[in-house]
Scaffold this motif. Structure first.
Motif, PDB file in Angstrom:
ATOM      1  N   LYS A   1       0.745  -1.241   0.199  1.00 52.93           N
ATOM      2  CA  LYS A   1       0.013   0.065  -0.075  1.00 52.93           C
ATOM      3  C   LYS A   1       1.015   1.308  -0.177  1.00 52.93           C
ATOM      4  N   GLU A   2       1.728   1.234   0.772  1.00 56.27           N
ATOM      5  CA  GLU A   2       2.964   2.441   1.068  1.00 56.27           C
ATOM      6  C   GLU A   2       3.751   2.478  -0.235  1.00 56.27           C
ATOM      7  N   ASN A   3       4.183   1.669  -0.874  1.00 52.74           N
ATOM      8  CA  ASN A   3       5.140   1.645  -1.810  1.00 52.74           C
ATOM      9  C   ASN A   3       4.766   1.140  -3.228  1.00 52.74           C
ATOM     10  N   VAL A   4       3.784   1.160  -3.643  1.00 51.93           N
ATOM     11  CA  VAL A   4       3.379   0.482  -5.149  1.00 51.93           C
ATOM     12  C   VAL A   4       3.662   1.369  -5.992  1.00 51.93           C
ATOM     13  N   LYS A   5       3.515   2.555  -5.682  1.00 51.00           N
ATOM     14  CA  LYS A   5       3.979   3.403  -6.998  1.00 51.00           C
ATOM     15  C   LYS A   5       5.551   3.750  -7.342  1.00 51.00           C
ATOM     16  N   LYS A   6       6.430   3.086  -6.295  1.00 47.40           N
ATOM     17  CA  LYS A   6       7.883   3.032  -6.594  1.00 47.40           C
ATOM     18  C   LYS A   6       8.123   2.259  -7.326  1.00 47.40           C
ATOM     19  N   PHE A   7       7.553   1.237  -7.663  1.00 45.48           N
ATOM     20  CA  PHE A   7       7.529  -0.047  -8.776  1.00 45.48           C
ATOM     21  C   PHE A   7       7.302   0.468 -10.233  1.00 45.48           C
ATOM     22  N   GLU A   8       6.887   1.682 -10.461  1.00 41.92           N
ATOM     23  CA  GLU A   8       6.656   2.215 -11.678  1.00 41.92           C
ATOM     24  C   GLU A   8       8.212   2.670 -12.213  1.00 41.92           C
ATOM     25  N   GLU A   9       9.133   2.820 -11.400  1.00 42.19           N
ATOM     26  CA  GLU A   9      10.293   3.623 -11.740  1.00 42.19           C
ATOM     27  C   GLU A   9      11.336   2.569 -12.515  1.00 42.19           C
ATOM     28  N   ASN A  10      11.853   3.166 -13.638  1.00 46.13           N
ATOM     29  CA  ASN A  10      12.652   2.594 -14.643  1.00 46.13           C
ATOM     30  C   ASN A  10      11.886   1.663 -15.412  1.00 46.13           C
ATOM     31  N   ASP A  11      10.745   1.853 -15.721  1.00 48.19           N
ATOM     32  CA  ASP A  11       9.899   1.222 -16.617  1.00 48.19           C
ATOM     33  C   ASP A  11       9.378  -0.030 -15.906  1.00 48.19           C
ATOM     34  N   PHE A  12       9.025  -0.153 -14.515  1.00 44.22           N
ATOM     35  CA  PHE A  12       8.896  -1.292 -13.725  1.00 44.22           C
ATOM     36  C   PHE A  12       9.747  -2.509 -13.817  1.00 44.22           C
ATOM     37  N   LEU A  13      11.067  -1.836 -13.611  1.00 41.62           N
ATOM     38  CA  LEU A  13      12.218  -2.743 -13.598  1.00 41.62           C
ATOM     39  C   LEU A  13      11.970  -3.804 -12.278  1.00 41.62           C
ATOM     40  N   LEU A  14      11.578  -3.288 -11.323  1.00 40.26           N
ATOM     41  CA  LEU A  14      11.488  -4.410 -10.046  1.00 40.26           C
ATOM     42  C   LEU A  14      10.543  -5.458 -10.350  1.00 40.26           C
ATOM     43  N   ILE A  15       9.396  -5.028 -10.971  1.00 45.57           N
ATOM     44  CA  ILE A  15       8.364  -5.910 -11.182  1.00 45.57           C
ATOM     45  C   ILE A  15       8.859  -7.079 -12.465  1.00 45.57           C
ATOM     46  N   ARG A  16       9.632  -6.496 -13.370  1.00 43.68           N
ATOM     47  CA  ARG A  16      10.303  -7.543 -14.361  1.00 43.68           C
ATOM     48  C   ARG A  16      11.238  -8.497 -13.647  1.00 43.68           C
ATOM     49  N   LYS A  17      11.931  -7.946 -12.643  1.00 47.13           N
ATOM     50  CA  LYS A  17      12.926  -8.854 -11.720  1.00 47.13           C
ATOM     51  C   LYS A  17      11.993  -9.780 -11.220  1.00 47.13           C
ATOM     52  N   LEU A  18      10.821  -9.319 -10.623  1.00 44.36           N
ATOM     53  CA  LEU A  18       9.924 -10.131  -9.881  1.00 44.36           C
ATOM     54  C   LEU A  18       9.468 -11.220 -10.842  1.00 44.36           C
ATOM     55  N   ALA A  19       9.020 -10.898 -11.925  1.00 44.81           N
ATOM     56  CA  ALA A  19       8.590 -11.765 -13.080  1.00 44.81           C
ATOM     57  C   ALA A  19       9.729 -12.784 -13.349  1.00 44.81           C
ATOM     58  N   GLU A  20      10.939 -12.397 -13.674  1.00 47.93           N
ATOM     59  CA  GLU A  20      11.846 -13.437 -13.899  1.00 47.93           C
ATOM     60  C   GLU A  20      12.005 -14.357 -12.723  1.00 47.93           C
ATOM     61  N   ILE A  21      12.002 -14.083 -11.453  1.00 52.82           N
ATOM     62  CA  ILE A  21      12.191 -14.942 -10.492  1.00 52.82           C
ATOM     63  C   ILE A  21      11.114 -16.242 -10.309  1.00 52.82           C
ATOM     64  N   LEU A  22       9.879 -15.764 -11.223  1.00 53.64           N
ATOM     65  CA  LEU A  22       8.956 -16.807 -11.356  1.00 53.64           C
ATOM     66  C   LEU A  22       9.460 -18.245 -12.116  1.00 53.64           C
ATOM     67  N   LYS A  23      10.410 -17.974 -12.782  1.00 53.03           N
ATOM     68  CA  LYS A  23      11.071 -18.966 -13.608  1.00 53.03           C
ATOM     69  C   LYS A  23      12.240 -19.654 -12.846  1.00 53.03           C
ATOM     70  N   SER A  24      12.556 -19.066 -11.680  1.00 50.32           N
ATOM     71  CA  SER A  24      13.717 -19.752 -10.994  1.00 50.32           C
ATOM     72  C   SER A  24      13.699 -21.199 -10.449  1.00 50.32           C
ATOM     73  N   ASN A  25      14.674 -21.621  -9.791  1.00 52.55           N
ATOM     74  CA  ASN A  25      14.347 -22.916  -9.317  1.00 52.55           C
ATOM     75  C   ASN A  25      14.404 -22.804  -7.586  1.00 52.55           C
ATOM     76  N   SER A  26      14.089 -21.894  -7.134  1.00 48.59           N
ATOM     77  CA  SER A  26      14.161 -21.426  -5.668  1.00 48.59           C
ATOM     78  C   SER A  26      12.609 -21.415  -5.298  1.00 48.59           C
ATOM     79  N   ASN A  27      12.097 -22.423  -4.458  1.00 49.39           N
ATOM     80  CA  ASN A  27      10.900 -22.662  -4.259  1.00 49.39           C
ATOM     81  C   ASN A  27      10.373 -21.383  -3.377  1.00 49.39           C
ATOM     82  N   GLN A  28      11.151 -21.028  -2.545  1.00 51.47           N
ATOM     83  CA  GLN A  28      10.883 -19.892  -1.587  1.00 51.47           C
ATOM     84  C   GLN A  28      10.558 -18.600  -2.506  1.00 51.47           C
ATOM     85  N   ASN A  29      11.799 -18.368  -3.286  1.00 47.32           N
ATOM     86  CA  ASN A  29      11.759 -17.250  -4.111  1.00 47.32           C
ATOM     87  C   ASN A  29      10.594 -17.022  -5.142  1.00 47.32           C
ATOM     88  N   VAL A  30       9.998 -18.305  -5.788  1.00 49.64           N
ATOM     89  CA  VAL A  30       8.860 -18.283  -6.718  1.00 49.64           C
ATOM     90  C   VAL A  30       7.480 -17.973  -5.521  1.00 49.64           C
TER      91      VAL A  30
END
Length: 128
Positions: A40-69
């Motif tokens: 709630k407090e930080n969602v707008k900050k994720f818009e920075e650099n064309d949603f770079l942090l959201i892109r990183k999260l999306a990439e983590i979905l493909k990782s082998n670390s169960n906890q990260n996914v």
């Protein structure tokens, strides 16, 4: 004197800085930066650099670390829940499709968080 020096040189990280540090290290843990309050407090900050942090999260979905996914599924659901264009962003990044794939994962924690994330994506659709 030494104690005063140590205190003045210690940098207190904001919750957002802690989140970025976790994400860049690809070491997502169930900590206070993965909560409704944080998003709630930080969602707008994720818009920075064309949603770079959201892109990183999306990439983590493909990782082998169960906890990260599992944590990434949760976080992407919260992003969608609190960002006015969250659903559109996730669709453009193909994150929604990857979350759908993770909903069939053998790991129960991943499966549960993926399904919760999909619920948030669908609810967001109805609330628009």
């Amino acid at each position: 004197m030494l104690e005063k020096f140590q205190r003045s040189n210690m940098k207190i990280l904001t919750s957002f800085e802690k989140y970025v540090k976790e994400l860049n290290a690809q070491n997502l843990t169930w900590s206070p930066v993965h909560t409704e309050k944080f998003w709630k407090e930080n969602v707008k900050k994720f818009e920075e650099n064309d949603f770079l942090l959201i892109r990183k999260l999306a990439e983590i979905l493909k990782s082998n670390s169960n906890q990260n996914v599992a944590v990434a599924c949760y976080d992407l659901g919260e992003f969608c829940r609190f960002h006015p264009f969250g659903k559109v962003v996730l669709e453009q990044l193909n994150a929604k499709q990857e979350i759908m794939r993770q909903a069939r994962n053998d790991d129960q924690q991943i499966r549960e968080n993926a399904l919760l994330s999909l619920q948030k994506i669908m609810l967001h659709n109805w609330q628009v």
